[in-house]
Design a protein around this motif. Structure first.
Motif, PDB file in Angstrom:
ATOM      1  N   THR A   1      -5.649 -23.636   6.305  1.00  0.00           N
ATOM      2  CA  THR A   1      -5.618 -22.397   7.085  1.00  0.00           C
ATOM      3  C   THR A   1      -4.179 -22.009   7.407  1.00  0.00           C
ATOM      4  O   THR A   1      -3.824 -20.831   7.381  1.00  0.00           O
ATOM      5  N   CYS A   2      -3.344 -22.990   7.668  1.00  0.00           N
ATOM      6  CA  CYS A   2      -1.931 -22.736   7.948  1.00  0.00           C
ATOM      7  C   CYS A   2      -1.239 -22.126   6.729  1.00  0.00           C
ATOM      8  O   CYS A   2      -0.430 -21.211   6.858  1.00  0.00           O
ATOM      9  N   LEU A   3      -1.569 -22.604   5.554  1.00  0.00           N
ATOM     10  CA  LEU A   3      -0.988 -22.043   4.331  1.00  0.00           C
ATOM     11  C   LEU A   3      -1.392 -20.579   4.151  1.00  0.00           C
ATOM     12  O   LEU A   3      -0.568 -19.743   3.755  1.00  0.00           O
ATOM     13  N   ILE A   4      -2.639 -20.265   4.467  1.00  0.00           N
ATOM     14  CA  ILE A   4      -3.095 -18.875   4.373  1.00  0.00           C
ATOM     15  C   ILE A   4      -2.359 -18.020   5.395  1.00  0.00           C
ATOM     16  O   ILE A   4      -1.920 -16.908   5.097  1.00  0.00           O
ATOM     17  N   THR A   5      -2.200 -18.538   6.606  1.00  0.00           N
ATOM     18  CA  THR A   5      -1.494 -17.804   7.659  1.00  0.00           C
ATOM     19  C   THR A   5      -0.052 -17.539   7.247  1.00  0.00           C
ATOM     20  O   THR A   5       0.461 -16.430   7.410  1.00  0.00           O
ATOM     21  N   GLN A   6       0.618 -18.537   6.688  1.00  0.00           N
ATOM     22  CA  GLN A   6       2.003 -18.376   6.253  1.00  0.00           C
ATOM     23  C   GLN A   6       2.112 -17.434   5.061  1.00  0.00           C
ATOM     24  O   GLN A   6       3.091 -16.697   4.938  1.00  0.00           O
ATOM     25  N   SER A   7       1.125 -17.445   4.185  1.00  0.00           N
ATOM     26  CA  SER A   7       1.175 -16.551   3.026  1.00  0.00           C
ATOM     27  C   SER A   7       1.056 -15.092   3.448  1.00  0.00           C
ATOM     28  O   SER A   7       1.538 -14.195   2.755  1.00  0.00           O
ATOM     29  N   LYS A   8       0.424 -14.843   4.579  1.00  0.00           N
ATOM     30  CA  LYS A   8       0.319 -13.478   5.104  1.00  0.00           C
ATOM     31  C   LYS A   8       1.481 -13.137   6.030  1.00  0.00           C
ATOM     32  O   LYS A   8       1.456 -12.104   6.689  1.00  0.00           O
ATOM     33  N   LEU A   9       2.471 -14.027   6.089  1.00  0.00           N
ATOM     34  CA  LEU A   9       3.670 -13.851   6.908  1.00  0.00           C
ATOM     35  C   LEU A   9       3.349 -13.680   8.396  1.00  0.00           C
ATOM     36  O   LEU A   9       4.011 -12.935   9.106  1.00  0.00           O
TER      37      LEU A   9
ATOM     38  N   HIS B   1      -8.061 -15.832   9.562  1.00  0.00           N
ATOM     39  CA  HIS B   1      -7.424 -16.753   8.614  1.00  0.00           C
ATOM     40  C   HIS B   1      -8.335 -17.943   8.330  1.00  0.00           C
ATOM     41  O   HIS B   1      -8.469 -18.386   7.191  1.00  0.00           O
ATOM     42  N   MET B   2      -8.952 -18.458   9.394  1.00  0.00           N
ATOM     43  CA  MET B   2      -9.842 -19.604   9.212  1.00  0.00           C
ATOM     44  C   MET B   2     -11.068 -19.204   8.392  1.00  0.00           C
ATOM     45  O   MET B   2     -11.524 -19.965   7.534  1.00  0.00           O
TER      46      MET B   2
ATOM     47  N   LEU C   1     -21.285 -20.413  10.374  1.00  0.00           N
ATOM     48  CA  LEU C   1     -20.579 -20.577  11.644  1.00  0.00           C
ATOM     49  C   LEU C   1     -19.397 -19.620  11.748  1.00  0.00           C
ATOM     50  O   LEU C   1     -19.154 -19.020  12.795  1.00  0.00           O
ATOM     51  N   ALA C   2     -18.676 -19.440  10.653  1.00  0.00           N
ATOM     52  CA  ALA C   2     -17.526 -18.529  10.642  1.00  0.00           C
ATOM     53  C   ALA C   2     -17.969 -17.082  10.839  1.00  0.00           C
ATOM     54  O   ALA C   2     -17.315 -16.321  11.557  1.00  0.00           O
ATOM     55  N   GLU C   3     -19.075 -16.710  10.227  1.00  0.00           N
ATOM     56  CA  GLU C   3     -19.571 -15.337  10.384  1.00  0.00           C
ATOM     57  C   GLU C   3     -20.006 -15.081  11.817  1.00  0.00           C
ATOM     58  O   GLU C   3     -19.729 -14.029  12.380  1.00  0.00           O
ATOM     59  N   ARG C   4     -20.670 -16.057  12.435  1.00  0.00           N
ATOM     60  CA  ARG C   4     -21.078 -15.899  13.835  1.00  0.00           C
ATOM     61  C   ARG C   4     -19.862 -15.831  14.750  1.00  0.00           C
ATOM     62  O   ARG C   4     -19.841 -15.066  15.710  1.00  0.00           O
ATOM     63  N   ALA C   5     -18.839 -16.640  14.455  1.00  0.00           N
ATOM     64  CA  ALA C   5     -17.648 -16.661  15.295  1.00  0.00           C
ATOM     65  C   ALA C   5     -16.897 -15.346  15.219  1.00  0.00           C
ATOM     66  O   ALA C   5     -16.402 -14.849  16.225  1.00  0.00           O
ATOM     67  N   THR C   6     -16.809 -14.760  14.033  1.00  0.00           N
ATOM     68  CA  THR C   6     -16.085 -13.498  13.907  1.00  0.00           C
ATOM     69  C   THR C   6     -16.852 -12.360  14.566  1.00  0.00           C
ATOM     70  O   THR C   6     -16.251 -11.473  15.157  1.00  0.00           O
TER      71      THR C   6
END
Length: 150
Positions: A53-61, A69-70, A86-91
């Motif tokens: 997730t950190c790599l995705i966050t950094q790739s989006k600057l 991101h998660m 779980l991700a869909e419910r959280a968003t």
């Protein structure tokens, strides 16, 4: 010597994991090593999820990791597909909370003191930043162990 307890080098307390496991009526006796192993597996799983997730966050600057991101990490990695619901419910829950309380948010924000930023030319020697690869080398386990365990 009987009566001495062993201290394990884990971040999640095995006693709490054991209590959670015993809440299930189908679980009987639990060996001492089981909560320790589950704790270590949980550490490795979270390290993998947060690193990717950190790599995705950094790739989006971006500098702040968000639920989006998660969610993108969960959707892009096959290993995390079991977390899709779980991700869909959280968003959807996060979107509802954002719509409800956004008008009040600036009132509660604390002001951060401004820190002057030095340009690299002003600094004599710069300390190299640690990359994510060096984080893997520092730990006692590697990512390959994660895939072996799962």
């Amino acid at each position: 010597m009987p009566g001495q307890k062993r201290r394990y080098n884990v971040r999640f307390p095995p006693s709490r994991i054991k209590k959670i496991m015993q809440k299930d009526t189908e679980v009987g006796r639990i060996a001492m090593a089981v909560p320790v192993i589950i704790s270590r597996a949980l550490e490795m799983f979270l390290k993998s999820l947060l690193t990717k997730t950190c790599l995705i966050t950094q790739s989006k600057l971006n500098t702040v990791m968000s639920v989006a991101h998660m969610k993108q990490c969960i959707e892009s990695e096959k290993l995390f597909h079991f977390l899709k619901d779980l991700a869909e419910r959280a968003t959807s829950t996060a979107a509802q909370k954002d719509n409800r309380g956004m008008s009040m948010w600036p009132l509660y924000r604390t002001k951060r003191p401004e820190v002057p930023v030095k340009k690299p030319s002003d600094v004599g020697e710069t300390v190299p930043r640690r990359s994510l690869d060096s984080l893997d080398n520092d730990s006692s386990s590697s990512e390959s162990e994660l895939y072996i365990c799962l």
